[in-house]
Scaffold this motif. Sequence first.
Motif, short mmCIF file in Angstrom:
data_model
loop_
_atom_site.label_atom_id
_atom_site.label_comp_id
_atom_site.label_asym_id
_atom_site.label_seq_id
_atom_site.Cartn_x
_atom_site.Cartn_y
_atom_site.Cartn_z
N HIS A 157 -20.42 -124.27 16.85
CA HIS A 157 -21.81 -124.71 17.00
C HIS A 157 -22.43 -125.10 15.66
N GLY A 158 -21.64 -125.15 14.60
CA GLY A 158 -22.17 -125.55 13.30
C GLY A 158 -22.35 -124.37 12.37
N TYR A 159 -22.05 -124.58 11.10
CA TYR A 159 -22.28 -123.57 10.07
C TYR A 159 -21.65 -122.21 10.38
N GLY A 160 -20.43 -122.24 10.93
CA GLY A 160 -19.70 -121.00 11.13
C GLY A 160 -20.13 -120.20 12.35
N ARG A 161 -20.99 -120.76 13.19
CA ARG A 161 -21.36 -120.09 14.45
C ARG A 161 -20.44 -120.60 15.55
N PHE A 162 -19.88 -119.66 16.31
CA PHE A 162 -18.93 -120.02 17.36
C PHE A 162 -19.29 -119.29 18.66
N ALA A 163 -19.18 -120.01 19.77
CA ALA A 163 -19.29 -119.37 21.09
C ALA A 163 -17.88 -119.07 21.57
N VAL A 164 -17.65 -117.83 21.94
CA VAL A 164 -16.36 -117.40 22.45
C VAL A 164 -16.38 -117.57 23.98
N ASP A 165 -15.23 -117.93 24.55
CA ASP A 165 -15.16 -118.04 26.01
C ASP A 165 -15.64 -116.74 26.65
N GLY A 166 -16.54 -116.88 27.63
CA GLY A 166 -17.00 -115.71 28.37
C GLY A 166 -16.43 -115.72 29.77
N GLU A 167 -17.30 -115.39 30.71
CA GLU A 167 -16.92 -115.34 32.13
C GLU A 167 -16.27 -116.65 32.61
N MET A 168 -15.26 -116.53 33.47
CA MET A 168 -14.71 -117.72 34.14
C MET A 168 -15.34 -117.81 35.52
N ILE A 169 -15.86 -118.98 35.88
CA ILE A 169 -16.42 -119.16 37.22
C ILE A 169 -15.61 -120.24 37.95
N LYS A 170 -15.68 -120.18 39.27
CA LYS A 170 -14.93 -121.14 40.08
C LYS A 170 -15.92 -121.79 41.04
N LEU A 171 -15.94 -123.12 41.05
CA LEU A 171 -16.82 -123.84 41.97
C LEU A 171 -15.97 -124.84 42.73
N LYS A 172 -16.37 -125.14 43.94
CA LYS A 172 -15.56 -126.02 44.78
C LYS A 172 -15.63 -127.44 44.24
N SER A 173 -14.53 -127.89 43.69
CA SER A 173 -14.50 -129.22 43.11
C SER A 173 -13.40 -130.05 43.76
N ARG A 174 -13.70 -131.33 43.98
CA ARG A 174 -12.68 -132.24 44.51
C ARG A 174 -11.94 -132.93 43.37
N LYS A 175 -12.35 -132.65 42.13
CA LYS A 175 -11.74 -133.33 40.98
C LYS A 175 -10.77 -132.40 40.27
N ARG A 176 -9.70 -133.02 39.73
CA ARG A 176 -8.87 -132.16 38.89
C ARG A 176 -9.53 -132.03 37.52
#
Lengths: 176, 176
Positions: A157-176
């Motif tokens: 996110h700039g200047y050494g700030r990072f977002a780490v992967d959090g929760e995984m969510i699943k939504l009904k998608s027709r796209k790969r």
Amino acid sequence: MKGLPLSKVYQLLEPGPVVLLTTAHKGHANIMAMSWHMMVEFEPPLIACVVSNANYSFAALRATKECVIAIPALELAPKVVGVGNCSGREMDKFKRFRLTPAPANRVAPPLVAECFANLECKVVDTRLVNEFNLFVLEVLKAWTDPAQKHPKTFHHHGYGRFAVDGEMIKLKSRKR
Amino acid sequence: MKGLPLSKVYQLLEPGPVVLLTTAHKGHANIMAMSWHMMVEFEPPLIACVVSNANYSFAALRATKECVIAIPALELAPKVVGVGNCSGREMDKFKRFRLTPAPANRVAPPLVAECFANLECKVVDTRLVNEFNLFVLEVLKAWTDPAQKHPKTFHHHGYGRFAVDGEMIKLKSRKR
């Protein structure tokens, strides 16, 4: 390292993780940190990335047209930031940060053994290099480390700030 | 919506969030979901993105050379996936998903009022459009919604699986 079907490569890069990029030029392997990349095609996987011409890796990538994109999990974040803070002009970054170069199958630049995924790439388009430092790559071979289960990536996110992967969510998608 | 300095735009897109892209063509505004984008330059902010020529938005983007990139927070994920699952050929997606088009300042396509950030863009390079559907955009004006504090973005891993932003970490970096 285990081979990954090329059709699954986009699932690794599409979420926007910080990655490492290795090159090899005149017998010298180098490594840089990179966040400016995106998928361009599913299969064969094409990737666009920006490697600044201020980076030592730029000349190597342009001359050899080969690189490896290696994806680090959270545990490697301090080393990745270290890699990003210095230049291969001045040191061997593999040695400095105790990262292990491993031979690739299809290209000269090394894999990074500590990363959970490695993508062997060749440059397939350079039309936007002069103006934008933008390379288009094709992934020739992909590897994942089966020992690293559910790796968490991190996102700059700039200047050494990072977002780490959090929760995984699943939504009904027709796209790969 | 509050103006955001253009120098800060990269901090929004570099982490790889799922975004919405709006276009306007022949009096018809449309909206699509997109994950294939990256920063190309800090300032003025340049962004590359891939809009498939199978998407209804492709013709509008190529013809009008204008779009808005709107960044949704987690709460909008179901609507964003809905937007990605259907085509503007068949419906008005703003109405269908109850998303609010708001007038932009520098371009004809609308902002998405529910998104925490909106970037007004014009196409500045089309050399890779025919072969790769790859557009280079310049951000002319950027907006953020001050009412949305610490929005969490989400990152597509394929087939409707998304990683939500988790912990924020800070590492000593010399790079912006």
